[in-house]
Design an enzyme around this catalytic site. Structure first.
Site, PDB file in Angstrom:
ATOM      1  N   ARG A 108       0.621   2.976   2.799  1.00 57.28           N
ATOM      2  CA  ARG A 108       1.304   3.089   1.469  1.00 57.28           C
ATOM      3  C   ARG A 108       1.985   2.026   1.386  1.00 57.28           C
ATOM      4  O   ARG A 108       2.948   2.139   1.788  1.00 57.28           O
ATOM      5  CB  ARG A 108       1.826   4.674   1.487  1.00 57.28           C
ATOM      6  CG  ARG A 108       2.849   5.184   0.637  1.00 57.28           C
ATOM      7  CD  ARG A 108       3.850   6.613   0.999  1.00 57.28           C
ATOM      8  NE  ARG A 108       4.386   6.559  -0.248  1.00 57.28           N
ATOM      9  CZ  ARG A 108       4.375   7.767  -1.120  1.00 57.28           C
ATOM     10  NH1 ARG A 108       3.234   8.117  -1.700  1.00 57.28           N
ATOM     11  NH2 ARG A 108       5.179   8.080  -1.886  1.00 57.28           N
ATOM     12  N   HIS A 135      -3.503   6.092  -6.931  1.00 53.23           N
ATOM     13  CA  HIS A 135      -3.232   7.303  -5.749  1.00 53.23           C
ATOM     14  C   HIS A 135      -4.862   8.037  -5.714  1.00 53.23           C
ATOM     15  O   HIS A 135      -3.734   9.492  -6.429  1.00 53.23           O
ATOM     16  CB  HIS A 135      -1.950   7.873  -6.565  1.00 53.23           C
ATOM     17  CG  HIS A 135      -1.395   8.511  -5.892  1.00 53.23           C
ATOM     18  ND1 HIS A 135      -1.146   8.381  -4.065  1.00 53.23           N
ATOM     19  CD2 HIS A 135       0.006   9.266  -5.552  1.00 53.23           C
ATOM     20  CE1 HIS A 135      -0.185   9.014  -3.778  1.00 53.23           C
ATOM     21  NE2 HIS A 135       0.125   9.929  -4.398  1.00 53.23           N
ATOM     22  N   GLN A 138      -4.181  11.963  -3.951  1.00 52.14           N
ATOM     23  CA  GLN A 138      -3.326  12.835  -4.960  1.00 52.14           C
ATOM     24  C   GLN A 138      -3.513  13.275  -6.134  1.00 52.14           C
ATOM     25  O   GLN A 138      -3.942  15.085  -6.245  1.00 52.14           O
ATOM     26  CB  GLN A 138      -2.149  11.876  -6.035  1.00 52.14           C
ATOM     27  CG  GLN A 138      -1.404  13.399  -6.720  1.00 52.14           C
ATOM     28  CD  GLN A 138      -0.825  13.759  -6.047  1.00 52.14           C
ATOM     29  OE1 GLN A 138       0.200  13.668  -5.039  1.00 52.14           O
ATOM     30  NE2 GLN A 138      -1.032  15.623  -6.046  1.00 52.14           N
ATOM     31  N   ASP A 223       4.493  13.063 -14.344  1.00 54.17           N
ATOM     32  CA  ASP A 223       5.257  12.733 -12.749  1.00 54.17           C
ATOM     33  C   ASP A 223       6.011  11.913 -13.010  1.00 54.17           C
ATOM     34  O   ASP A 223       6.914  12.191 -14.911  1.00 54.17           O
ATOM     35  CB  ASP A 223       4.148  11.614 -12.960  1.00 54.17           C
ATOM     36  CG  ASP A 223       4.122  10.926 -11.346  1.00 54.17           C
ATOM     37  OD1 ASP A 223       4.984  11.163 -10.586  1.00 54.17           O
ATOM     38  OD2 ASP A 223       3.261   9.532 -11.519  1.00 54.17           O
ATOM     39  N   CYS A 262       2.766  15.797  -8.990  1.00 50.08           N
ATOM     40  CA  CYS A 262       2.897  15.307  -8.167  1.00 50.08           C
ATOM     41  C   CYS A 262       3.617  15.500  -7.304  1.00 50.08           C
ATOM     42  O   CYS A 262       4.058  14.963  -5.760  1.00 50.08           O
ATOM     43  CB  CYS A 262       1.746  14.225  -7.787  1.00 50.08           C
ATOM     44  SG  CYS A 262       3.101  12.105  -8.887  1.00 50.08           S
ATOM     45  N   ARG A 290      -2.561  18.641  -0.517  1.00 50.66           N
ATOM     46  CA  ARG A 290      -2.918  17.147   0.329  1.00 50.66           C
ATOM     47  C   ARG A 290      -2.996  16.736   1.399  1.00 50.66           C
ATOM     48  O   ARG A 290      -3.770  15.900   2.176  1.00 50.66           O
ATOM     49  CB  ARG A 290      -1.382  16.595  -0.185  1.00 50.66           C
ATOM     50  CG  ARG A 290      -0.763  16.014  -1.427  1.00 50.66           C
ATOM     51  CD  ARG A 290      -1.230  15.101  -2.229  1.00 50.66           C
ATOM     52  NE  ARG A 290      -1.174  13.435  -1.498  1.00 50.66           N
ATOM     53  CZ  ARG A 290      -0.007  12.820  -1.105  1.00 50.66           C
ATOM     54  NH1 ARG A 290       0.532  13.128  -2.479  1.00 50.66           N
ATOM     55  NH2 ARG A 290      -0.826  11.490  -0.460  1.00 50.66           N
TER      56      ARG A 290
END
Length: 305
Positions: A108, A135, A138, A223, A262, A290
């Site tokens: 990440r 991403h 996600q 987001d 998310c 997730r």
């Protein structure tokens, strides 16, 4: 050939569908179990996942750690600042070294080129846990959540409100692969790139107003507006406020439309409390997924799906 999961396209339509099916089935199979109990078949017994973090994390860290444990394996968690990466060792050298110790690497980070380089020089699977460009993990969880809510992906309409960021890029990519439309409303100066829109293979577009995006939508997504690690930007917030997800905006979508985010959320900025805590919100299920989606990603990387 080593399977890397840097973007959704790496798995393709068939691979994504197989992973979604697996995620849902495994989640159902362990309903009511203690979180630490290993899946009955322990498909990744003996496998070790290295998790490298150059950006802070809650969901990615815990979900991947629990994912490999439930599959029967173990993990090693490393913050870049406490590794030789923090002292200038290259991604290429780190990839080669970790490949001798572990069976897979999740990273990440900020610059997408770092995960590309990690995959280039690693001899084990590399998974993109988040970069500035995409991403994918996600969006796997988002699609699982949408399916569990009773929607089909082909023909779905997803509305995006706010920043044209990495999450939107992966949603557009997913739309192109899985046959759903993505309509994004973003302020001038914060729109997705033409390359990101092109990931949608003709199913993604950008419109001028939030209402235009929301009308006819099955799913509304937003987001955080201020990216992790950046100072609170008043100019950006001012540009974004007209794109806030409100009860009125949700009402302009289809009856039965659902809300996704998310997380982490900045309540009162990109979304109001009445929406994020309301009956249309699926955010807690989305967050839990997730874990289940990433179990499927891990199994796919090891050639089990």
């Amino acid at each position: 050939m080593t399977r890397h999961f840097l973007d959704l396209t790496d798995a393709g339509t068939a691979g994504i569908q197989a992973m979604l099916d697996d995620a849902i089935a495994r989640k159902q199979a362990r309903a009511g179990w203690p979180k630490g109990k290993v899946d009955a078949d322990a498909p990744l017994a003996g496998r070790v996942l290295a998790m490298v973090f150059e950006k802070n994390s809650t969901r990615t860290r815990v979900s991947f750690d629990m994912a490999i444990r439930q599959l029967g394996g173990t993990s090693i968690v490393m913050d870049a600042g406490s590794m030789q990466l923090g002292r200038g060792e290259s991604i290429a050298d780190t990839a080669r070294i970790l490949s001798g110790y572990v069976d897979a690497i999740m990273i990440r980070t900020d610059d997408h080129q770092k995960v590309v380089d990690m995959a280039k020089y690693a001899s084990v699977p590399v998974i993109n846990g988040l970069t500035d460009a995409s991403h994918p993990c996600q969006i796997m969880a988002d699609m699982e959540t949408i399916l569990e809510a009773g929607f089909a992906l082909p023909g779905l309409r997803v509305a995006w409100l706010g920043d044209g960021n990495n999450v939107l890029a992966s949603i557009m990519e997913a739309g192109g692969l899985m046959g759903f439309d993505v309509v994004a409303a973003c302020p001038q100066g914060y729109q997705p790139s033409d390359a990101d829109v092109a990931r949608g293979k003709g199913r993604a577009r950008v419109v001028g107003t939030p209402r235009e995006a929301a009308e006819g939508a099955d799913i509304i997504v937003t987001d955080s507006w201020i990216s992790m690690g950046r100072a609170h930007a008043e100019t950006k917030l001012a540009a974004m406020m007209p794109f806030q997800v409100t009860e009125a905006l949700m009402a302009s979508a289809k009856p039965g439309a659902k809300f996704l985010h998310c997380l982490p959320a900045h309540r009162g900025e990109e979304v109001v409390d009445a929406v994020i805590d309301g009956p249309q919100s699926l955010i807690w299920q989305e967050a839990e997924n997730r874990l289940h989606a990433q179990k499927a990603v891990l199994r796919w990387c090891f050639g089990q799906i």
